[in-house]
Design an enzyme around this catalytic site. Sequence first.
Site, PDB file in Angstrom:
ATOM      1  N   GLY A  11      35.000  40.516  -8.031  1.00  0.00           N
ATOM      2  CA  GLY A  11      33.943  39.601  -8.485  1.00  0.00           C
ATOM      3  C   GLY A  11      34.160  38.196  -7.952  1.00  0.00           C
ATOM      4  O   GLY A  11      35.060  37.949  -7.142  1.00  0.00           O
ATOM      5  N   ILE A  13      35.136  35.098  -9.373  1.00  0.00           N
ATOM      6  CA  ILE A  13      36.414  34.424  -9.637  1.00  0.00           C
ATOM      7  C   ILE A  13      37.574  35.362  -9.327  1.00  0.00           C
ATOM      8  O   ILE A  13      38.605  34.951  -8.786  1.00  0.00           O
ATOM      9  CB  ILE A  13      36.476  33.924 -11.101  1.00  0.00           C
ATOM     10  CG1 ILE A  13      35.276  33.037 -11.397  1.00  0.00           C
ATOM     11  CG2 ILE A  13      37.773  33.140 -11.359  1.00  0.00           C
ATOM     12  CD1 ILE A  13      35.074  32.703 -12.865  1.00  0.00           C
ATOM     13  N   ASN A  33      34.431  48.142 -11.189  1.00  0.00           N
ATOM     14  CA  ASN A  33      33.447  49.249 -11.221  1.00  0.00           C
ATOM     15  C   ASN A  33      32.234  48.935 -10.338  1.00  0.00           C
ATOM     16  O   ASN A  33      31.246  49.653 -10.342  1.00  0.00           O
ATOM     17  CB  ASN A  33      33.021  49.551 -12.668  1.00  0.00           C
ATOM     18  CG  ASN A  33      32.190  48.418 -13.270  1.00  0.00           C
ATOM     19  OD1 ASN A  33      31.988  47.376 -12.614  1.00  0.00           O
ATOM     20  ND2 ASN A  33      31.711  48.612 -14.478  1.00  0.00           N
ATOM     21  N   SER A 126      36.073  31.280 -21.915  1.00  0.00           N
ATOM     22  CA  SER A 126      35.021  30.366 -21.484  1.00  0.00           C
ATOM     23  C   SER A 126      34.868  29.219 -22.471  1.00  0.00           C
ATOM     24  O   SER A 126      35.079  29.387 -23.670  1.00  0.00           O
ATOM     25  CB  SER A 126      33.686  31.137 -21.396  1.00  0.00           C
ATOM     26  OG  SER A 126      32.610  30.252 -21.225  1.00  0.00           O
ATOM     27  N   TYR A 151      27.222  37.118 -25.429  1.00  0.00           N
ATOM     28  CA  TYR A 151      28.237  36.927 -24.380  1.00  0.00           C
ATOM     29  C   TYR A 151      29.329  35.995 -24.904  1.00  0.00           C
ATOM     30  O   TYR A 151      30.517  36.340 -24.875  1.00  0.00           O
ATOM     31  CB  TYR A 151      27.627  36.337 -23.098  1.00  0.00           C
ATOM     32  CG  TYR A 151      28.692  35.726 -22.221  1.00  0.00           C
ATOM     33  CD1 TYR A 151      28.865  34.337 -22.175  1.00  0.00           C
ATOM     34  CD2 TYR A 151      29.564  36.527 -21.500  1.00  0.00           C
ATOM     35  CE1 TYR A 151      29.877  33.775 -21.424  1.00  0.00           C
ATOM     36  CE2 TYR A 151      30.575  35.974 -20.740  1.00  0.00           C
ATOM     37  CZ  TYR A 151      30.725  34.594 -20.710  1.00  0.00           C
ATOM     38  OH  TYR A 151      31.729  34.045 -19.975  1.00  0.00           O
ATOM     39  N   LYS A 155      33.607  36.569 -25.984  1.00  0.00           N
ATOM     40  CA  LYS A 155      34.778  35.771 -25.577  1.00  0.00           C
ATOM     41  C   LYS A 155      35.558  35.334 -26.822  1.00  0.00           C
ATOM     42  O   LYS A 155      36.784  35.368 -26.851  1.00  0.00           O
ATOM     43  CB  LYS A 155      34.349  34.560 -24.753  1.00  0.00           C
ATOM     44  CG  LYS A 155      33.799  34.916 -23.381  1.00  0.00           C
ATOM     45  CD  LYS A 155      34.808  35.721 -22.560  1.00  0.00           C
ATOM     46  CE  LYS A 155      34.274  36.111 -21.202  1.00  0.00           C
ATOM     47  NZ  LYS A 155      35.214  36.971 -20.449  1.00  0.00           N
ATOM     48  N   TYR A 179      37.280  28.647 -19.079  1.00  0.00           N
ATOM     49  CA  TYR A 179      36.671  28.010 -17.912  1.00  0.00           C
ATOM     50  C   TYR A 179      35.497  27.134 -18.333  1.00  0.00           C
ATOM     51  O   TYR A 179      34.714  27.533 -19.194  1.00  0.00           O
ATOM     52  CB  TYR A 179      36.073  29.039 -16.947  1.00  0.00           C
ATOM     53  CG  TYR A 179      36.885  30.237 -16.618  1.00  0.00           C
ATOM     54  CD1 TYR A 179      36.262  31.406 -16.232  1.00  0.00           C
ATOM     55  CD2 TYR A 179      38.273  30.244 -16.680  1.00  0.00           C
ATOM     56  CE1 TYR A 179      36.994  32.555 -15.902  1.00  0.00           C
ATOM     57  CE2 TYR A 179      39.011  31.371 -16.361  1.00  0.00           C
ATOM     58  CZ  TYR A 179      38.356  32.517 -15.975  1.00  0.00           C
ATOM     59  OH  TYR A 179      39.082  33.637 -15.657  1.00  0.00           O
ATOM     60  N   LEU A 202      23.061  27.249 -12.105  1.00  0.00           N
ATOM     61  CA  LEU A 202      22.477  26.142 -11.346  1.00  0.00           C
ATOM     62  C   LEU A 202      22.805  26.163  -9.865  1.00  0.00           C
ATOM     63  O   LEU A 202      21.907  26.091  -9.007  1.00  0.00           O
ATOM     64  CB  LEU A 202      22.951  24.808 -11.950  1.00  0.00           C
ATOM     65  CG  LEU A 202      22.518  23.543 -11.201  1.00  0.00           C
ATOM     66  CD1 LEU A 202      20.993  23.383 -11.241  1.00  0.00           C
ATOM     67  CD2 LEU A 202      23.205  22.309 -11.785  1.00  0.00           C
ATOM     68  N   VAL A 219      14.468  22.082 -13.025  1.00  0.00           N
ATOM     69  CA  VAL A 219      15.513  21.383 -13.786  1.00  0.00           C
ATOM     70  C   VAL A 219      15.106  21.493 -15.250  1.00  0.00           C
ATOM     71  O   VAL A 219      14.065  20.976 -15.655  1.00  0.00           O
ATOM     72  CB  VAL A 219      15.628  19.910 -13.360  1.00  0.00           C
ATOM     73  CG1 VAL A 219      16.584  19.149 -14.281  1.00  0.00           C
ATOM     74  CG2 VAL A 219      16.090  19.825 -11.903  1.00  0.00           C
ATOM     75  N   ARG A 233      27.731  19.000 -17.453  1.00  0.00           N
ATOM     76  CA  ARG A 233      28.711  20.084 -17.442  1.00  0.00           C
ATOM     77  C   ARG A 233      29.924  19.674 -16.607  1.00  0.00           C
ATOM     78  O   ARG A 233      29.861  18.694 -15.856  1.00  0.00           O
ATOM     79  CB  ARG A 233      28.092  21.352 -16.812  1.00  0.00           C
ATOM     80  CG  ARG A 233      26.914  21.922 -17.569  1.00  0.00           C
ATOM     81  CD  ARG A 233      27.318  22.575 -18.857  1.00  0.00           C
ATOM     82  NE  ARG A 233      26.201  23.238 -19.549  1.00  0.00           N
ATOM     83  CZ  ARG A 233      25.336  22.626 -20.345  1.00  0.00           C
ATOM     84  NH1 ARG A 233      25.461  21.293 -20.583  1.00  0.00           N
ATOM     85  NH2 ARG A 233      24.370  23.311 -20.935  1.00  0.00           N
TER      86      ARG A 233
HETATM   87  C1  WQD Z   1      24.183  24.501 -15.934  1.00  0.00           C
HETATM   88  C2  WQD Z   1      23.126  23.429 -16.169  1.00  0.00           C
HETATM   89  C3  WQD Z   1      21.095  24.234 -17.151  1.00  0.00           C
HETATM   90  C4  WQD Z   1      19.821  26.682 -13.796  1.00  0.00           C
HETATM   91  C5  WQD Z   1      26.831  29.361 -18.122  1.00  0.00           C
HETATM   92  C6  WQD Z   1      27.454  30.195 -19.203  1.00  0.00           C
HETATM   93  C7  WQD Z   1      28.938  29.970 -19.210  1.00  0.00           C
HETATM   94  C8  WQD Z   1      29.495  30.254 -17.851  1.00  0.00           C
HETATM   95  C9  WQD Z   1      28.815  29.365 -16.818  1.00  0.00           C
HETATM   96  C10 WQD Z   1      30.283  32.494 -17.734  1.00  0.00           C
HETATM   97  C11 WQD Z   1      22.428  23.587 -17.498  1.00  0.00           C
HETATM   98  C12 WQD Z   1      20.851  23.694 -15.750  1.00  0.00           C
HETATM   99  C13 WQD Z   1      20.556  25.834 -14.601  1.00  0.00           C
HETATM  100  C14 WQD Z   1      18.573  26.271 -13.300  1.00  0.00           C
HETATM  101  C15 WQD Z   1      18.838  24.181 -14.432  1.00  0.00           C
HETATM  102  N1  WQD Z   1      29.312  31.603 -17.517  1.00  0.00           N
HETATM  103  N2  WQD Z   1      20.065  24.603 -14.908  1.00  0.00           N
HETATM  104  N3  WQD Z   1      18.118  25.015 -13.632  1.00  0.00           N
HETATM  105  O1  WQD Z   1      24.617  27.424 -18.893  1.00  0.00           O
HETATM  106  O2  WQD Z   1      26.384  25.629 -18.451  1.00  0.00           O
HETATM  107  O3  WQD Z   1      27.035  28.019 -18.419  1.00  0.00           O
HETATM  108  O4  WQD Z   1      27.400  29.655 -16.880  1.00  0.00           O
HETATM  109  O5  WQD Z   1      31.369  32.301 -18.168  1.00  0.00           O
HETATM  110  O6  WQD Z   1      29.508  30.830 -20.168  1.00  0.00           O
HETATM  111  O7  WQD Z   1      26.936  29.744 -20.449  1.00  0.00           O
HETATM  112  O8  WQD Z   1      25.665  27.116 -16.588  1.00  0.00           O
HETATM  113  O9  WQD Z   1      24.701  26.999 -14.328  1.00  0.00           O
HETATM  114  O10 WQD Z   1      23.406  28.242 -16.126  1.00  0.00           O
HETATM  115  O11 WQD Z   1      23.552  25.759 -16.184  1.00  0.00           O
HETATM  116  O12 WQD Z   1      18.377  23.041 -14.741  1.00  0.00           O
HETATM  117  O13 WQD Z   1      17.846  26.998 -12.563  1.00  0.00           O
HETATM  118  O14 WQD Z   1      22.131  23.544 -15.160  1.00  0.00           O
HETATM  119  O15 WQD Z   1      20.049  23.825 -18.010  1.00  0.00           O
HETATM  120  O16 WQD Z   1      22.158  22.299 -18.003  1.00  0.00           O
HETATM  121  P1  WQD Z   1      25.854  26.983 -18.175  1.00  0.00           P
HETATM  122  P2  WQD Z   1      24.293  27.101 -15.747  1.00  0.00           P
END
Ligand code: WQD
Length: 341
Positions: A11, A13, A33, A126, A151, A155, A179, A202, A219, A233
């Site tokens: 995967g 990571i 898998n 996480s 999810y 964790k 993480y 994102l 966004v 983040r």
């Molecule tokens: C980051 C920011 C969105 C997509 C998730 C899981 C976390 C971990 C990492 C597994 C947020 C914004 C996003 C888009 C956007 N996964 N965004 N437009 O939600 O912080 O964390 O992924 O371990 O457990 O919860 O990450 O990348 O989805 O979002 O504006 O098309 O980007 O609103 O503010 P998130 P993300």
Amino acid sequence: MDKILVTGGLGFIGSHTVVELQRENYEVVIIDNLSNSSIDNLDRIISITGKTPIFEQLDLKDKSKVQDFFKRHQDIKGVIHFAASKAVGESVEKPLMYYENNINTLVYVMQELQKLKHSNFIFSSSCTVYGQADVMPITENAPVKMAESPYGNTKQIGEEIIQDVCHVNKNFNAIALRYFNPVGSHESSKIGELPLGVPQNLVPFITQTAIGIREQLSVFGDDYPTPDGTCIRDYIHVVDLAKAHVVALQRLLSNKNKANYETFNLGTGTGSSVLEVIQSFERVSGKKLNYKITDRRAGDITSAYADTKKANTDLGWKAQLTLDDAMRSAWQWEQNIRKED
Ligand code: WQD
């Protein structure tokens, strides 16, 4: 040469961690898998390190197969457990799939591991366990809150299961790595984040928009109580994250852990807003990103970034790569993988 099992090792990571383990001369056994990874990653890992890990395609939900695997590999010195489903939105739609895939598999692996006289176990956790923390930056002592998704709950439950086993079995040594937001890809551009279908996260959505696969980035809201209104983040380069796993494993192998259950936040300690991530991408790629502001996404928290003091001092690990490094590598990866299409 210590033999280390990496579940989910093909995967995103996991593959980066296998590369770092091989660089440190560990013998690596991968179980995957292939439900959310590609067998192509095995050759890509080999092309980076020149070393061939043992690979077994195996579903950890099959308890008898897990038992058989451990019978055949009794010389495993440590396990890094990545194998799990990780899409927040999907977990809301399919909670039982997530509880079965993320919890049963953990139990079956731990049942076999605890038969060994000394167990070293690294758990992929996480920052989701904190929910919206009250205080920034977030320390490991921040309260674990009611999970925002099945999810996130898997964790939290996973950490509780490990703690219960460590409490009763002092020969079971575990570290949970929480993480923040893993992004970027290996400098070779041979491995990276390859979400199946429409990216939920994102950064892959940014790079797929820039390369023309997606029309426009949405966004999700700019009315949050943050300096520019978009969510904050802690985006950590996946290579820094991979290296932290090797350091954590070495802490257990050399019995340097202060307790047989420890947790560490893995982040850069710096919060970046969505707009700052976009600006970083535009800076390093030289491309203007097509995006629009839309409504908030349900379940999103306003802000999360790590207090890294414990990881820096106790673990002896600190993130070295910057957001620009991560965005540059993510963009290079996106361009490289599309050449293979
Ligand atoms: C980051 C920011 C969105 C997509 C998730 C899981 C976390 C971990 C990492 C597994 C947020 C914004 C996003 C888009 C956007 N996964 N965004 N437009 O939600 O912080 O964390 O992924 O371990 O457990 O919860 O990450 O990348 O989805 O979002 O504006 O098309 O980007 O609103 O503010 P998130 P993300």
